[in-house]
Design an enzyme around this catalytic site. Sequence first.
Site, mmCIF file in Angstrom:
data_model
loop_
_atom_site.group_PDB
_atom_site.id
_atom_site.type_symbol
_atom_site.label_atom_id
_atom_site.label_comp_id
_atom_site.label_asym_id
_atom_site.label_seq_id
_atom_site.Cartn_x
_atom_site.Cartn_y
_atom_site.Cartn_z
ATOM 1 N N THR A 173 0.804 -1.224 0.000
ATOM 2 C CA THR A 173 0.000 0.000 0.000
ATOM 3 C C THR A 173 0.839 1.277 0.000
ATOM 4 O O THR A 173 1.976 1.285 0.476
ATOM 5 C CB THR A 173 -0.890 -0.004 1.266
ATOM 6 O OG1 THR A 173 -1.515 1.264 1.418
ATOM 7 C CG2 THR A 173 -0.088 -0.276 2.524
ATOM 8 N N ASP A 174 0.225 2.352 -0.471
ATOM 9 C CA ASP A 174 0.829 3.684 -0.371
ATOM 10 C C ASP A 174 0.943 4.124 1.095
ATOM 11 O O ASP A 174 1.703 5.046 1.401
ATOM 12 C CB ASP A 174 0.003 4.706 -1.162
ATOM 13 C CG ASP A 174 -1.459 4.759 -0.743
ATOM 14 O OD1 ASP A 174 -1.997 3.723 -0.291
ATOM 15 O OD2 ASP A 174 -2.082 5.835 -0.858
ATOM 16 N N TYR A 194 -2.171 0.224 10.268
ATOM 17 C CA TYR A 194 -2.351 -0.490 8.990
ATOM 18 C C TYR A 194 -1.058 -0.406 8.164
ATOM 19 O O TYR A 194 -0.526 -1.435 7.717
ATOM 20 C CB TYR A 194 -3.522 0.129 8.219
ATOM 21 C CG TYR A 194 -3.663 -0.349 6.790
ATOM 22 C CD1 TYR A 194 -4.086 -1.644 6.502
ATOM 23 C CD2 TYR A 194 -3.368 0.496 5.717
ATOM 24 C CE1 TYR A 194 -4.204 -2.078 5.188
ATOM 25 C CE2 TYR A 194 -3.486 0.062 4.405
ATOM 26 C CZ TYR A 194 -3.903 -1.216 4.143
ATOM 27 O OH TYR A 194 -4.012 -1.644 2.838
HETATM 28 N N1 LIG Z 1 -8.666 -1.184 -0.607
HETATM 29 C C1 LIG Z 1 -7.733 -0.263 -0.813
HETATM 30 O O1 LIG Z 1 -8.027 0.919 -0.984
HETATM 31 C C2 LIG Z 1 -6.278 -0.652 -0.835
HETATM 32 C C3 LIG Z 1 -5.314 0.372 -0.988
HETATM 33 C C4 LIG Z 1 -3.977 0.008 -1.021
HETATM 34 C C5 LIG Z 1 -3.603 -1.315 -0.911
HETATM 35 N N2 LIG Z 1 -4.557 -2.269 -0.744
HETATM 36 C C6 LIG Z 1 -4.123 -3.658 -0.618
HETATM 37 O O2 LIG Z 1 -4.628 -4.380 -1.713
HETATM 38 C C7 LIG Z 1 -4.918 -5.719 -1.323
HETATM 39 C C8 LIG Z 1 -6.333 -6.070 -1.726
HETATM 40 O O3 LIG Z 1 -7.232 -5.155 -1.090
HETATM 41 P P1 LIG Z 1 -8.808 -5.304 -1.221
HETATM 42 O O4 LIG Z 1 -9.375 -3.923 -1.270
HETATM 43 O O5 LIG Z 1 -9.140 -6.273 -2.284
HETATM 44 O O6 LIG Z 1 -9.134 -5.915 0.225
HETATM 45 P P2 LIG Z 1 -10.516 -6.501 0.757
HETATM 46 O O7 LIG Z 1 -11.610 -6.217 -0.213
HETATM 47 O O8 LIG Z 1 -10.638 -6.044 2.168
HETATM 48 O O9 LIG Z 1 -10.253 -8.075 0.723
HETATM 49 C C9 LIG Z 1 -9.422 -8.731 1.624
HETATM 50 C C10 LIG Z 1 -9.927 -10.147 1.741
HETATM 51 O O10 LIG Z 1 -9.070 -10.868 2.638
HETATM 52 C C11 LIG Z 1 -9.891 -11.604 3.517
HETATM 53 N N3 LIG Z 1 -9.165 -11.935 4.735
HETATM 54 C C12 LIG Z 1 -9.074 -11.230 5.888
HETATM 55 N N4 LIG Z 1 -8.340 -11.912 6.790
HETATM 56 C C13 LIG Z 1 -7.960 -13.061 6.191
HETATM 57 C C14 LIG Z 1 -7.191 -14.185 6.613
HETATM 58 N N5 LIG Z 1 -6.673 -14.242 7.834
HETATM 59 N N6 LIG Z 1 -6.993 -15.206 5.744
HETATM 60 C C15 LIG Z 1 -7.530 -15.166 4.509
HETATM 61 N N7 LIG Z 1 -8.281 -14.143 4.051
HETATM 62 C C16 LIG Z 1 -8.483 -13.095 4.885
HETATM 63 C C17 LIG Z 1 -11.053 -10.683 3.753
HETATM 64 O O11 LIG Z 1 -12.137 -11.358 4.350
HETATM 65 P P3 LIG Z 1 -13.145 -10.503 5.301
HETATM 66 O O12 LIG Z 1 -13.792 -9.496 4.418
HETATM 67 O O13 LIG Z 1 -14.053 -11.563 5.810
HETATM 68 O O14 LIG Z 1 -12.280 -9.872 6.363
HETATM 69 C C18 LIG Z 1 -11.347 -10.212 2.335
HETATM 70 O O15 LIG Z 1 -12.135 -11.148 1.637
HETATM 71 C C19 LIG Z 1 -4.635 -5.779 0.180
HETATM 72 O O16 LIG Z 1 -3.342 -6.294 0.384
HETATM 73 C C20 LIG Z 1 -4.673 -4.336 0.617
HETATM 74 O O17 LIG Z 1 -3.866 -4.102 1.757
HETATM 75 C C21 LIG Z 1 -5.888 -1.979 -0.722
#
Ligand SMILES: NC(=O)c1ccc[n+]([C@@H]2O[C@H](COP(=O)([O-])OP(=O)(O)OC[C@H]3O[C@@H](n4cnc5c(N)ncnc54)[C@H](OP(=O)(O)O)[C@@H]3O)[C@@H](O)[C@H]2O)c1
Length: 280
Positions: free
Chosen positions: A102-103, A126
């Site tokens: 992440t940023d 985070y």
């Molecule tokens: N969203 C953003 O704006 C953003 C920005 C920068 C970087 N990122 C990074 O991009 C990646 C993808 O983000 P995203 O937005 O797709 O995230 P997301 O929609 O929150 O999806 C994360 C998934 O991981 C699951 N999860 C949580 N704990 C877990 C565990 N212990 N074992 C297995 N699965 C688990 C979650 O389930 P639950 O929903 O049940 O918890 C959810 O289905 C992440 O690494 C995030 O840090 C995201």
Amino acid sequence: MRILVTGADGQLGREIVQRLDGKAGYELTAMDIDKLDITSSYKVFDTIEALRPHVVINCAAYTKVDACEENVDLAYRINAIGPQNLAAATFDIGAKLVHISTDYVFDGTSKVPLKEDAKTNPINVYGASKKLGEEMVRSLNPRHFIFRTAWLYGDGKNFVRTMLSLGQKGDTIRVVNDQIGSPTSTVDLSNCIIEMMHTNSYGTYHATCQGSCSWYDFAKEIFRLKGMNVEVVPITTEELGSIANRPGYSVLDNFMLRLIDKDIFRNWQDALYEYIREDK
Ligand SMILES: NC(=O)c1ccc[n+]([C@@H]2O[C@H](COP(=O)([O-])OP(=O)(O)OC[C@H]3O[C@@H](n4cnc5c(N)ncnc54)[C@H](OP(=O)(O)O)[C@@H]3O)[C@@H](O)[C@H]2O)c1
């Protein structure tokens, strides 16, 4: 190519699964926390040993930035121990690991887009937990790709859907105007991941859509593209008063991808236009 996607029911996970499932040349296993909890070392090792994937794409994370401040151990367990398990287990079988960061590993004080070697200095739990996750991956499996992305939207809970739902209620919406970043579509990020995982160009990459804006500009563009007349009022981060600190400026420069001719990200407005047009 055998692929394992973890966190497969998240925004990015869904996009990648949709892209690879049933496609020629791929044998895909998609698992979310109910099938594979990445914080469980023995389950991760057992699963990876049994499936013997060529590539593991880790889309699992604890992404609730404010909640991380209150659930510090959980944040580190998912965002650092999880990647540690995956990195060690993929190393054991010689598999590649794609990990997403992440940023928010940066402190937001830069005035110019950040290259991959810029100094990290997270200002919330985070970001700190994600930084440690990166370090785990780097130190445990040299066959890694770390993609730092930002302001992600796709199929799931995200800023675009929140704005549209608030806008439909007809209220005036207050949106922060002093945090600058790059809204990024899961479509563009998935394209990049799928292309890169076929290469041996391991390393850390900034991976966001081109251009930048504030959350306020982002909201205005969402309503403009949707043809909705919603009053959006710019406010400061201080006025919003959220639990976690947020970086003021976290625009990433896709420098390393550009150097190897893999910066295939669209301008953020073009990607958003497609999302708004197609999202139900
Ligand atoms: N969203 C953003 O704006 C953003 C920005 C920068 C970087 N990122 C990074 O991009 C990646 C993808 O983000 P995203 O937005 O797709 O995230 P997301 O929609 O929150 O999806 C994360 C998934 O991981 C699951 N999860 C949580 N704990 C877990 C565990 N212990 N074992 C297995 N699965 C688990 C979650 O389930 P639950 O929903 O049940 O918890 C959810 O289905 C992440 O690494 C995030 O840090 C995201």
